[in-house]
Design a protein around this motif. Structure first.
Motif, mmCIF file in Angstrom:
data_model
loop_
_atom_site.group_PDB
_atom_site.id
_atom_site.type_symbol
_atom_site.label_atom_id
_atom_site.label_comp_id
_atom_site.label_asym_id
_atom_site.label_seq_id
_atom_site.Cartn_x
_atom_site.Cartn_y
_atom_site.Cartn_z
ATOM 1 N N TYR B 111 0.829 -1.209 0.000
ATOM 2 C CA TYR B 111 0.000 0.000 0.000
ATOM 3 C C TYR B 111 0.864 1.260 0.000
ATOM 4 N N VAL B 112 1.872 1.271 0.887
ATOM 5 C CA VAL B 112 2.765 2.428 0.977
ATOM 6 C C VAL B 112 3.563 2.601 -0.325
ATOM 7 N N GLY B 113 4.058 1.473 -0.843
ATOM 8 C CA GLY B 113 4.867 1.525 -2.065
ATOM 9 C C GLY B 113 4.054 1.990 -3.263
ATOM 10 N N GLU B 114 2.821 1.453 -3.401
ATOM 11 C CA GLU B 114 1.949 1.893 -4.496
ATOM 12 C C GLU B 114 1.683 3.384 -4.383
ATOM 13 N N GLY B 115 1.477 3.850 -3.147
ATOM 14 C CA GLY B 115 1.184 5.264 -2.939
ATOM 15 C C GLY B 115 2.351 6.152 -3.354
ATOM 16 N N ILE B 116 3.550 5.769 -2.906
ATOM 17 C CA ILE B 116 4.735 6.564 -3.259
ATOM 18 C C ILE B 116 4.951 6.539 -4.774
ATOM 19 N N ALA B 117 4.808 5.359 -5.367
ATOM 20 C CA ALA B 117 4.977 5.246 -6.818
ATOM 21 C C ALA B 117 3.963 6.130 -7.539
ATOM 22 N N ARG B 118 2.729 6.109 -7.066
ATOM 23 C CA ARG B 118 1.661 6.895 -7.670
ATOM 24 C C ARG B 118 1.977 8.391 -7.602
ATOM 25 N N ASP B 119 2.444 8.838 -6.437
ATOM 26 C CA ASP B 119 2.844 10.245 -6.290
ATOM 27 C C ASP B 119 3.956 10.595 -7.265
ATOM 28 N N PHE B 120 4.918 9.666 -7.358
ATOM 29 C CA PHE B 120 6.073 9.907 -8.226
ATOM 30 C C PHE B 120 5.629 9.992 -9.686
ATOM 31 N N TYR B 121 4.774 9.070 -10.117
ATOM 32 C CA TYR B 121 4.195 9.124 -11.463
ATOM 33 C C TYR B 121 3.558 10.500 -11.682
ATOM 34 N N ARG B 122 2.732 10.917 -10.710
ATOM 35 C CA ARG B 122 1.951 12.136 -10.892
ATOM 36 C C ARG B 122 2.867 13.363 -10.990
ATOM 37 N N GLU B 123 3.881 13.408 -10.110
ATOM 38 C CA GLU B 123 4.811 14.545 -10.131
ATOM 39 C C GLU B 123 5.555 14.616 -11.463
ATOM 40 N N MET B 124 5.869 13.443 -12.016
ATOM 41 C CA MET B 124 6.738 13.407 -13.198
ATOM 42 C C MET B 124 6.002 13.657 -14.508
ATOM 43 N N THR B 125 4.674 13.460 -14.529
ATOM 44 C CA THR B 125 3.951 13.604 -15.802
ATOM 45 C C THR B 125 4.121 14.995 -16.402
ATOM 46 N N ALA B 126 4.378 15.995 -15.543
ATOM 47 C CA ALA B 126 4.521 17.370 -16.049
ATOM 48 C C ALA B 126 5.738 17.532 -16.955
ATOM 49 N N PHE B 127 6.713 16.630 -16.817
ATOM 50 C CA PHE B 127 8.000 16.863 -17.488
ATOM 51 C C PHE B 127 8.239 15.975 -18.697
ATOM 52 N N VAL B 128 7.208 15.260 -19.143
ATOM 53 C CA VAL B 128 7.422 14.314 -20.243
ATOM 54 C C VAL B 128 6.533 14.678 -21.437
ATOM 55 N N ASP B 129 6.853 14.058 -22.572
ATOM 56 C CA ASP B 129 6.057 14.284 -23.777
ATOM 57 C C ASP B 129 4.658 13.668 -23.637
ATOM 58 N N ALA B 130 3.777 14.052 -24.555
ATOM 59 C CA ALA B 130 2.363 13.669 -24.457
ATOM 60 C C ALA B 130 2.171 12.148 -24.491
ATOM 61 N N ASP B 131 2.929 11.443 -25.358
ATOM 62 C CA ASP B 131 2.780 9.985 -25.457
ATOM 63 C C ASP B 131 3.164 9.301 -24.143
ATOM 64 N N THR B 132 4.296 9.733 -23.592
ATOM 65 C CA THR B 132 4.750 9.136 -22.330
ATOM 66 C C THR B 132 3.761 9.452 -21.221
ATOM 67 N N ARG B 133 3.244 10.692 -21.246
ATOM 68 C CA ARG B 133 2.274 11.094 -20.223
ATOM 69 C C ARG B 133 1.046 10.190 -20.266
ATOM 70 N N GLU B 134 0.633 9.841 -21.483
ATOM 71 C CA GLU B 134 -0.564 9.008 -21.633
ATOM 72 C C GLU B 134 -0.355 7.620 -21.012
ATOM 73 N N VAL B 135 0.838 7.056 -21.251
ATOM 74 C CA VAL B 135 1.148 5.741 -20.671
ATOM 75 C C VAL B 135 1.176 5.842 -19.149
ATOM 76 N N MET B 136 1.783 6.900 -18.646
ATOM 77 C CA MET B 136 1.860 7.075 -17.199
ATOM 78 C C MET B 136 0.469 7.287 -16.602
ATOM 79 N N GLN B 137 -0.371 8.005 -17.342
ATOM 80 C CA GLN B 137 -1.728 8.274 -16.867
ATOM 81 C C GLN B 137 -2.533 6.970 -16.767
ATOM 82 N N THR B 138 -2.328 6.081 -17.738
ATOM 83 C CA THR B 138 -3.019 4.788 -17.700
ATOM 84 C C THR B 138 -2.680 4.045 -16.413
ATOM 85 N N ALA B 139 -1.399 4.062 -16.045
ATOM 86 C CA ALA B 139 -0.984 3.397 -14.807
ATOM 87 C C ALA B 139 -1.610 4.094 -13.599
#
Lengths: 228, 228
Positions: B111-139
């Motif tokens: 639970y803790v690991g999924e949460g941290i990973a989720r936060d990290f995904y969310r923080e990072m989506t701002a810095f990537v291209d649209a295609d990569t963002r879409e894959v990250m958003q799916t996760a």
């Protein structure tokens, strides 16, 4: 959930589903769940990311089959935990007696186990209702993920011919333990045995079924370049 | 595949994808793969079939995210194994230092690991291209499977209040080890750090990002009824 000890009463017959089919669904589902867990555990031992990926894919496919079977049971008013309970002990014994020493034994176990499970699914589809058959067919249809194992074992034996003997022994042990647990289940679960006999299958036919399972196992071992 | 030791050269910049995004995809993918394996291994310890099912579902979802990321890398001409290689060691160290003693610690870790990973995904989506963002958003979109953990931990603490202290400590250790490895990665992987700074993020903003991660962790611990 408490695990039901061996010798527990036969699954309760619901209005729609004979006890024998409940048993069959239970053993298939628990087999898939444990195959998933064991393969994922063994995947941890794999030396490359490529192997981890292939083994992980195999594991998740098993989990998908498990989910399909559980969903089918729920739709039919069957309690999946109760249906699986009688098979927890024999399947645990099988895995306990066939703990792979290393990733290669894990791979061969995965390939051999998938093959035996596939044969069992195929043999049993004749004795179930159309809905259950469809679920079992879905599991049968998408099970080619284990084929990558063949090439890996062949390559290993070519590089190190001395690996062939121990792996052949390993394959024999896997089949032996699987049949031994299947026999224990057959003795313990009258309903499932009756599914065959009640379906007009005589003892001769059951014998031929075991021969087919063994022949298919032999063919799979040969495909990997191993004696059976 | 040989595992690249820490301090390996930065990922090769392809025509389409900056090295920093290759690094990001590599660390996310390897994180998902190991989360899958660890959760499946821990699932083996779970005392009930219901728990095994929930943990297995969590594990296979991680594998699906892993597959999505690998597929995305291949489509972009990135070698997934090379991209993941620099993160094998730090993530292995994280898991080595946070081996759960029993299924409950495994669940909280999930639970803790999924949460941290989720936060990290969310923080990072701002810095990537649209295609990569879409894959990250799916996760990001389909990650509610861990929510069952909250109720289990709450029930456990109600039944046995003495369990709360050790689990709170455990949660602190999980966050500490995760941040410690993240820092090691940041020092080692200039490109990924540059992704943030090059994206117009100053050190103050990076500090606030860590504060957000920690705050979200605290909120998750509270949700489980644990002190952070």
């Amino acid at each position: 959930m408490d695990e039901t000890p061996p010798g527990a009463p036969a699954a309760t017959e619901t209005s729609a589903v004979p006890a024998a089919v409940v048993d069959l669904l239970g053993v298939l589902a628990y087999g898939e769940l444990t195959a998933f867990i064991r393969m994922a555990v063994d995947c941890d031992l794999a030396p490359t990311l490529g192997l981890k990926t292939s083994m992980g894919r195999l594991a998740t496919t098993d989990f998908e089959h498990y989910s399909l079977l559980v969903e089918h049971m729920r739709e039919r008013g069957i309690d999946p935990e109760a249906a699986m309970a009688p098979f927890v002990a024999p399947i645990a014994v099988y895995h306990e007696r066939t703990r792979p020493k290393g990733w290669l034994e894990g791979l061969v176990k995965g390939y051999v186990g998938e093959g035996i499970a596939r044969d069992f699914y195929r043999e049993m589809t004749a004795f179930v209702d159309a809905d259950t058959r469809e679920v079992m067919q879905t599991a049968l249809d998408d099970r080619s993920e284990a084929d990558f194992v063949v090439q890996i074992v062949r390559d290993t034996i070519r590089t190190d011919p001395r690996a062939a003997g121990p792996l052949a022994l390993w394959g024999r042990r896997l089949l032996g333990e699987a049949l031994s647990q299947a026999q224990a289940v057959a003795v313990d679960r009258d309903a499932m045995s009756a599914l065959l006999v009640g379906g007009g299958v005589d003892l001769g036919e059951i014998g031929r079924m075991f021969t087919r399972l063994t022949d298919n196992h032999t063919a799979r071992m040969h495909r990997m370049g191993l004696e059976a």
